[in-house]
Design an enzyme around this catalytic site. Structure first.
Site, PDB file in Angstrom:
ATOM      1  N   THR A  33       0.838  -1.210   0.000  1.00 33.32           N
ATOM      2  CA  THR A  33       0.000   0.000   0.000  1.00 33.32           C
ATOM      3  C   THR A  33       0.868   1.255   0.000  1.00 33.32           C
ATOM      4  O   THR A  33       0.516   2.270  -0.600  1.00 33.32           O
ATOM      5  CB  THR A  33      -0.970   0.047   1.201  1.00 33.32           C
ATOM      6  OG1 THR A  33      -0.216  -0.124   2.401  1.00 33.32           O
ATOM      7  CG2 THR A  33      -2.041  -1.016   1.112  1.00 33.32           C
ATOM      8  N   ARG A  41      -9.227  -2.910   1.317  1.00 37.69           N
ATOM      9  CA  ARG A  41      -9.983  -1.930   2.109  1.00 37.69           C
ATOM     10  C   ARG A  41      -9.807  -0.491   1.677  1.00 37.69           C
ATOM     11  O   ARG A  41     -10.608   0.351   2.046  1.00 37.69           O
ATOM     12  CB  ARG A  41      -9.500  -1.981   3.560  1.00 37.69           C
ATOM     13  CG  ARG A  41     -10.054  -3.098   4.324  1.00 37.69           C
ATOM     14  CD  ARG A  41      -8.973  -3.622   5.242  1.00 37.69           C
ATOM     15  NE  ARG A  41      -8.739  -5.021   4.901  1.00 37.69           N
ATOM     16  CZ  ARG A  41      -9.288  -6.007   5.553  1.00 37.69           C
ATOM     17  NH1 ARG A  41     -10.003  -5.760   6.609  1.00 37.69           N
ATOM     18  NH2 ARG A  41      -9.105  -7.244   5.178  1.00 37.69           N
ATOM     19  N   GLN A 106       1.334 -13.224  -1.087  1.00 33.41           N
ATOM     20  CA  GLN A 106      -0.003 -13.340  -1.670  1.00 33.41           C
ATOM     21  C   GLN A 106      -0.144 -12.302  -2.783  1.00 33.41           C
ATOM     22  O   GLN A 106      -1.158 -12.281  -3.468  1.00 33.41           O
ATOM     23  CB  GLN A 106      -1.063 -13.059  -0.600  1.00 33.41           C
ATOM     24  CG  GLN A 106      -1.086 -14.078   0.524  1.00 33.41           C
ATOM     25  CD  GLN A 106      -2.011 -13.616   1.642  1.00 33.41           C
ATOM     26  OE1 GLN A 106      -1.582 -12.977   2.589  1.00 33.41           O
ATOM     27  NE2 GLN A 106      -3.274 -13.926   1.535  1.00 33.41           N
ATOM     28  N   HIS A 124      -0.302 -16.687  -5.166  1.00 33.09           N
ATOM     29  CA  HIS A 124      -1.477 -16.309  -5.964  1.00 33.09           C
ATOM     30  C   HIS A 124      -1.092 -15.924  -7.388  1.00 33.09           C
ATOM     31  O   HIS A 124      -1.839 -15.217  -8.064  1.00 33.09           O
ATOM     32  CB  HIS A 124      -2.240 -15.157  -5.295  1.00 33.09           C
ATOM     33  CG  HIS A 124      -2.903 -15.570  -4.011  1.00 33.09           C
ATOM     34  ND1 HIS A 124      -3.427 -14.690  -3.109  1.00 33.09           N
ATOM     35  CD2 HIS A 124      -3.129 -16.800  -3.481  1.00 33.09           C
ATOM     36  CE1 HIS A 124      -3.935 -15.352  -2.072  1.00 33.09           C
ATOM     37  NE2 HIS A 124      -3.759 -16.633  -2.277  1.00 33.09           N
ATOM     38  N   CYS A 132      -1.542 -18.911 -21.592  1.00 38.37           N
ATOM     39  CA  CYS A 132      -2.670 -19.530 -22.302  1.00 38.37           C
ATOM     40  C   CYS A 132      -3.427 -20.420 -21.325  1.00 38.37           C
ATOM     41  O   CYS A 132      -2.823 -21.221 -20.608  1.00 38.37           O
ATOM     42  CB  CYS A 132      -2.131 -20.360 -23.465  1.00 38.37           C
ATOM     43  SG  CYS A 132      -3.397 -21.367 -24.261  1.00 38.37           S
ATOM     44  N   CYS A 145      -1.837 -24.432 -23.652  1.00 37.92           N
ATOM     45  CA  CYS A 145      -0.845 -25.130 -24.478  1.00 37.92           C
ATOM     46  C   CYS A 145       0.567 -24.859 -23.975  1.00 37.92           C
ATOM     47  O   CYS A 145       1.525 -25.360 -24.524  1.00 37.92           O
ATOM     48  CB  CYS A 145      -0.974 -24.672 -25.925  1.00 37.92           C
ATOM     49  SG  CYS A 145      -0.444 -22.949 -26.171  1.00 37.92           S
ATOM     50  N   CYS A 167      -4.430 -16.780 -27.764  1.00 39.87           N
ATOM     51  CA  CYS A 167      -3.115 -17.419 -27.787  1.00 39.87           C
ATOM     52  C   CYS A 167      -2.611 -17.524 -29.229  1.00 39.87           C
ATOM     53  O   CYS A 167      -3.301 -18.087 -30.085  1.00 39.87           O
ATOM     54  CB  CYS A 167      -3.211 -18.808 -27.154  1.00 39.87           C
ATOM     55  SG  CYS A 167      -1.659 -19.706 -27.249  1.00 39.87           S
ATOM     56  N   CYS A 170      -2.171 -21.579 -30.080  1.00 41.13           N
ATOM     57  CA  CYS A 170      -3.261 -22.563 -30.220  1.00 41.13           C
ATOM     58  C   CYS A 170      -4.635 -21.912 -30.349  1.00 41.13           C
ATOM     59  O   CYS A 170      -5.632 -22.610 -30.489  1.00 41.13           O
ATOM     60  CB  CYS A 170      -3.253 -23.527 -29.025  1.00 41.13           C
ATOM     61  SG  CYS A 170      -3.857 -22.772 -27.503  1.00 41.13           S
ATOM     62  N   SER A 209      -4.271  -9.665   6.030  1.00 41.90           N
ATOM     63  CA  SER A 209      -5.395  -9.779   6.965  1.00 41.90           C
ATOM     64  C   SER A 209      -5.580 -11.230   7.405  1.00 41.90           C
ATOM     65  O   SER A 209      -6.410 -11.510   8.262  1.00 41.90           O
ATOM     66  CB  SER A 209      -6.677  -9.251   6.313  1.00 41.90           C
ATOM     67  OG  SER A 209      -6.970 -10.007   5.165  1.00 41.90           O
TER      68      SER A 209
HETATM   69  P1  NAD Z   1      -5.955  -7.626   2.604  1.00 44.86           P
HETATM   70  O1  NAD Z   1      -6.275  -6.444   1.739  1.00 44.86           O
HETATM   71  O2  NAD Z   1      -7.052  -8.547   2.975  1.00 44.86           O
HETATM   72  O3  NAD Z   1      -5.264  -7.161   3.961  1.00 44.86           O
HETATM   73  C1  NAD Z   1      -4.194  -6.252   3.990  1.00 44.86           C
HETATM   74  C2  NAD Z   1      -3.849  -6.005   5.448  1.00 44.86           C
HETATM   75  O4  NAD Z   1      -2.722  -5.130   5.494  1.00 44.86           O
HETATM   76  C3  NAD Z   1      -4.987  -5.312   6.216  1.00 44.86           C
HETATM   77  O5  NAD Z   1      -5.124  -5.926   7.490  1.00 44.86           O
HETATM   78  C4  NAD Z   1      -4.505  -3.865   6.345  1.00 44.86           C
HETATM   79  O6  NAD Z   1      -4.966  -3.246   7.513  1.00 44.86           O
HETATM   80  C5  NAD Z   1      -2.991  -4.055   6.391  1.00 44.86           C
HETATM   81  N1  NAD Z   1      -2.212  -2.915   5.879  1.00 44.86           N
HETATM   82  C6  NAD Z   1      -2.514  -2.064   4.864  1.00 44.86           C
HETATM   83  N2  NAD Z   1      -1.513  -1.189   4.677  1.00 44.86           N
HETATM   84  C7  NAD Z   1      -0.555  -1.488   5.594  1.00 44.86           C
HETATM   85  C8  NAD Z   1       0.729  -0.943   5.901  1.00 44.86           C
HETATM   86  N3  NAD Z   1       1.232   0.103   5.218  1.00 44.86           N
HETATM   87  N4  NAD Z   1       1.453  -1.503   6.905  1.00 44.86           N
HETATM   88  C9  NAD Z   1       0.951  -2.548   7.621  1.00 44.86           C
HETATM   89  N5  NAD Z   1      -0.264  -3.101   7.378  1.00 44.86           N
HETATM   90  C10 NAD Z   1      -1.002  -2.582   6.366  1.00 44.86           C
HETATM   91  O7  NAD Z   1      -4.743  -8.351   1.873  1.00 44.86           O
HETATM   92  P2  NAD Z   1      -4.317  -9.862   1.808  1.00 44.86           P
HETATM   93  O8  NAD Z   1      -4.398 -10.482   3.155  1.00 44.86           O
HETATM   94  O9  NAD Z   1      -3.027  -9.876   1.075  1.00 44.86           O
HETATM   95  O10 NAD Z   1      -5.437 -10.520   0.879  1.00 44.86           O
HETATM   96  C11 NAD Z   1      -5.842  -9.863  -0.294  1.00 44.86           C
HETATM   97  C12 NAD Z   1      -5.723 -10.680  -1.579  1.00 44.86           C
HETATM   98  O11 NAD Z   1      -5.838  -9.791  -2.699  1.00 44.86           O
HETATM   99  C13 NAD Z   1      -4.384 -11.316  -1.691  1.00 44.86           C
HETATM  100  O12 NAD Z   1      -4.614 -12.645  -1.859  1.00 44.86           O
HETATM  101  C14 NAD Z   1      -3.721 -10.735  -2.924  1.00 44.86           C
HETATM  102  O13 NAD Z   1      -3.511 -11.756  -3.893  1.00 44.86           O
HETATM  103  C15 NAD Z   1      -4.716  -9.801  -3.557  1.00 44.86           C
HETATM  104  N6  NAD Z   1      -4.191  -8.411  -3.684  1.00 44.86           N
HETATM  105  C16 NAD Z   1      -2.921  -8.203  -4.102  1.00 44.86           C
HETATM  106  C17 NAD Z   1      -2.408  -6.918  -4.177  1.00 44.86           C
HETATM  107  C18 NAD Z   1      -0.969  -6.730  -4.635  1.00 44.86           C
HETATM  108  O14 NAD Z   1      -0.432  -7.572  -5.357  1.00 44.86           O
HETATM  109  N7  NAD Z   1      -0.303  -5.654  -4.202  1.00 44.86           N
HETATM  110  C19 NAD Z   1      -3.198  -5.830  -3.824  1.00 44.86           C
HETATM  111  C20 NAD Z   1      -4.538  -6.077  -3.412  1.00 44.86           C
HETATM  112  C21 NAD Z   1      -5.010  -7.386  -3.332  1.00 44.86           C
END
Ligand code: NAD
Length: 268
Positions: A33, A41, A106, A124, A132, A145, A167, A170, A209
């Site tokens: 973030t 969120r 993730q 993920h 593909c 493929c 693709c 294929c 989370s």
């Molecule tokens: P989530 O959005 O469910 O939870 C993120 C957690 O991080 C929250 O509890 C939030 O309060 C906390 N948070 C936010 N900013 C923060 C900071 N600066 N420092 C500390 N904590 C902070 O995320 P999740 O558990 O990863 O699950 C979401 C799914 O969505 C994942 O599986 C992922 O694949 C996907 N996703 C990926 C991305 C990415 O690649 N950057 C972004 C959004 C969602």
């Protein structure tokens, strides 16, 4: 939580990392973030405009409109040209100090690799490539493929006016190499993640989370095998009560401070 609590949490984390030899980190959207990528969120973020539950694997396969929306979302995601932040860099420093074995993530943004992390397990998938998925994938199982290309391949086609790039080998459907709702998880990556968790001595969860499985089960795997579980998050998670240490704060502030004082492991 007072400022003093937060400072004590960071100091306790630094002490733990200074004794650790096999740290394994599990990172979620919260570590990115501060690179400008919204988590689920964040108000006004990409997820408030595109509900990933609408963009399931089966709908992607069945509906060209859903594919168009998915590509649009991907383009929006990369348009801001996200770059790693100090939290990603701190994990690189810990790896170079010989104390961190792996980052399990993730996230699909590729920022750990951009920062320089070497052992990254993407449970993920990744938005950096497209693949593909075949002509008739069913039940979340791609039937492709084997065609794989960088994301730029899709951008080139989308920008040249093809809303649904197929693709070239294929003629099957092409999809971002991320795991959609209803899509099978990458088995090998999950197994690697479980192995890393099982041999860790400190399992460091950052910005997740812990609501999405099987990633959310990994702290339990680590703990059952003797690791200390640490959670760094800016709000409570369901696993806080069972963690050895919870540090409440922003990943980009907590991690660099905690890692700064950690000496390289002598065999590292
Ligand atoms: P989530 O959005 O469910 O939870 C993120 C957690 O991080 C929250 O509890 C939030 O309060 C906390 N948070 C936010 N900013 C923060 C900071 N600066 N420092 C500390 N904590 C902070 O995320 P999740 O558990 O990863 O699950 C979401 C799914 O969505 C994942 O599986 C992922 O694949 C996907 N996703 C990926 C991305 C990415 O690649 N950057 C972004 C959004 C969602």
């Amino acid at each position: 939580m007072t400022e003093r609590d937060a400072a004590e949490g960071v100091a306790a984390l630094a002490a733990l990392l200074g004794r650790a030899q096999r740290v394994v980190a599990l990172t979620g959207a919260g570590i990115s973030t501060e690179s400008g990528i919204p988590d689920f969120r964040s108000p006004g973020g990409v997820w408030s405009r595109h509900d990933p539950r609408d963009l399931t694997f089966d709908r992607y396969v069945a509906d060209a409109g859903v594919r168009a929306r998915s590509w649009e979302m991907r383009q929006e995601f990369f348009a801001t040209r996200p770059a790693p932040n100090p939290a990603h860099a701190a994990l690189v420093a810990l790896e170079r100090a010989g104390r961190l074995r792996a980052v399990i993530t993730q996230n699909i943004d590729g920022l750990h690799q951009d920062a320089g992390s070497r052992e990254v397990v993407e449970v993920h998938g990744t938005a950096r490539t497209v693949t593909c998925i075949g002509r008739w994938p069913v039940d979340g199982l791609p039937d492709g493929c084997g065609f794989v290309a960088p994301y730029a391949w899709a951008v080139e086609r989308l920008e040249s006016g093809d809303p649904d790039p197929g693709c070239p080998d294929c003629g099957g459907l092409v999809k971002s190499a991320t795991v959609s709702f209803g899509q099978q998880l990458p088995e090998q990556a999950i197994r690697r993640a479980q192995l890393h968790a099982a041999v860790s001595d400190v399992f460091l969860v950052v910005g997740s989370s812990l609501q999405v499985y099987p990633a959310a089960a990994l702290p339990g795997v680590a703990q059952q095998n003797g690791a200390r579980v640490v959670i760094v998050n800016d709000e409570p998670t369901d696993l806080d009560p069972v963690a050895h240490l919870v540090v409440r704060g922003r990943a980009g502030e907590v991690l660099p401070t905690a890692v700064a004082g950690v000496a390289p492991h002598r065999n590292g």
